[in-house]
Write a protein that holds these residues in place. Structure first.
Motif, PDB file in Angstrom:
ATOM      1  N   HIS A  25      18.976  26.759 100.001  1.00  0.00           N
ATOM      2  CA  HIS A  25      19.147  28.053  99.347  1.00  0.00           C
ATOM      3  C   HIS A  25      19.185  28.856  99.773  1.00  0.00           C
TER       4      HIS A  25
ATOM      5  N   TYR B 286      22.800  29.466 101.483  1.00  0.00           N
ATOM      6  CA  TYR B 286      23.552  29.682 100.040  1.00  0.00           C
ATOM      7  C   TYR B 286      23.259  31.620  99.892  1.00  0.00           C
TER       8      TYR B 286
ATOM      9  N   PHE C  78      21.508  33.042  92.484  1.00  0.00           N
ATOM     10  CA  PHE C  78      22.963  32.927  93.186  1.00  0.00           C
ATOM     11  C   PHE C  78      24.378  33.586  92.521  1.00  0.00           C
TER      12      PHE C  78
ATOM     13  N   ASN D   7      20.196  24.638  85.650  1.00  0.00           N
ATOM     14  CA  ASN D   7      19.580  24.217  86.880  1.00  0.00           C
ATOM     15  C   ASN D   7      19.303  22.427  86.821  1.00  0.00           C
TER      16      ASN D   7
ATOM     17  N   LEU E   1      13.017  30.190  93.524  1.00  0.00           N
ATOM     18  CA  LEU E   1      13.822  31.016  93.300  1.00  0.00           C
ATOM     19  C   LEU E   1      13.734  32.457  92.339  1.00  0.00           C
TER      20      LEU E   1
END
Length: 215
Positions: free
Chosen positions: A13, A16, A72, A78, A200
């Motif tokens: 993550h 990304y 993102f 998710n 997140l």
């Protein structure tokens, strides 16, 4: 194995969101999702209360959705929703008599399609991978995972990088077949359950703060 899943997911993550040119971070990240699928199957097999398990997954999925979208900049559901659909499917399949095997196949196809229609992370691939870990014995998991990944790559539904996820199944198989007596220290339950939405949320705050000039 839980530690490995969390760490490799975090690396993926971060790659990304902040280091898109660092391909190795995305390669390392391919390790995470198969482990989560496998641990879902193990959790379902050993849970004392499947209803609480379902509710727990639903809560994590809902808490994670907005951080997932803002971290993102995507609108998909998710990955916990994928795991939730997979758990529901396993529960239903266990209630169908073996003589009604064709119905089980249709149900698996329907739930895979549902994951695709809802645009959950990993979609049908994730649902089928969960079924591989649920029903395939030993090293057959590796062959089945490889075949599944190859099909999705060749049909254009997945990037070639997904082939690295096979290493997860090799690791899972080796740990369960060669050293089933070995037990690794697990993270605290609160950390395991909170890690996905929490990390997140942190990434989302940084990403959105950068976009709006706060950082």
């Amino acid at each position: 194995m839980q530690w490995l899943a969390m760490i490799t997911m975090l690396i993926d993550h971060l790659g990304y969101a902040f280091f898109s040119d660092e391909r190795y971070m995305r390669i390392i990240g391919r390790i995470a999702f198969p482990i989560y699928c496998y641990l879902l199957v193990v959790g379902y097999r050993h849970t004392r209360n499947v209803n609480k398990y379902l509710i727990r997954l639903m809560v994590i999925a809902l808490l994670s959705q907005f951080p997932f979208m803002f971290a993102f900049n995507i609108t998909n559901l998710n990955v916990v929703f994928t795991l939730l659909i997979g758990l529901l499917l396993m529960i239903l399949l266990d209630r169908i008599p073996s003589r009604l095997f064709p119905i089980s196949i249709l149900l698996a196809a329907a739930f895979s399609l549902l994951a695709e229609v809802l645009h959950t992370d990993y979609g049908a691939y994730g649902i089928l991978l969960i079924l591989i870990y649920r029903y395939m014995p030993g090293y057959m998991m590796v062959l089945a995972h490889f075949a599944l990944t190859l099909i999705f790559i060749l049909t254009g539904h997945m990037s070639l990088i997904q082939v690295y996820s096979i290493f997860s199944t090799l690791l899972i198989t080796a740990s369960t077949e060669l050293r089933p007596d070995v037990r690794f220290a697990a993270p605290p339950r609160w950390l395991w359950r909170a890690f996905y939405p929490a990390h997140l949320a942190v990434i989302a705050i940084i990403v959105q703060g950068s976009i709006h000039g706060y950082f």
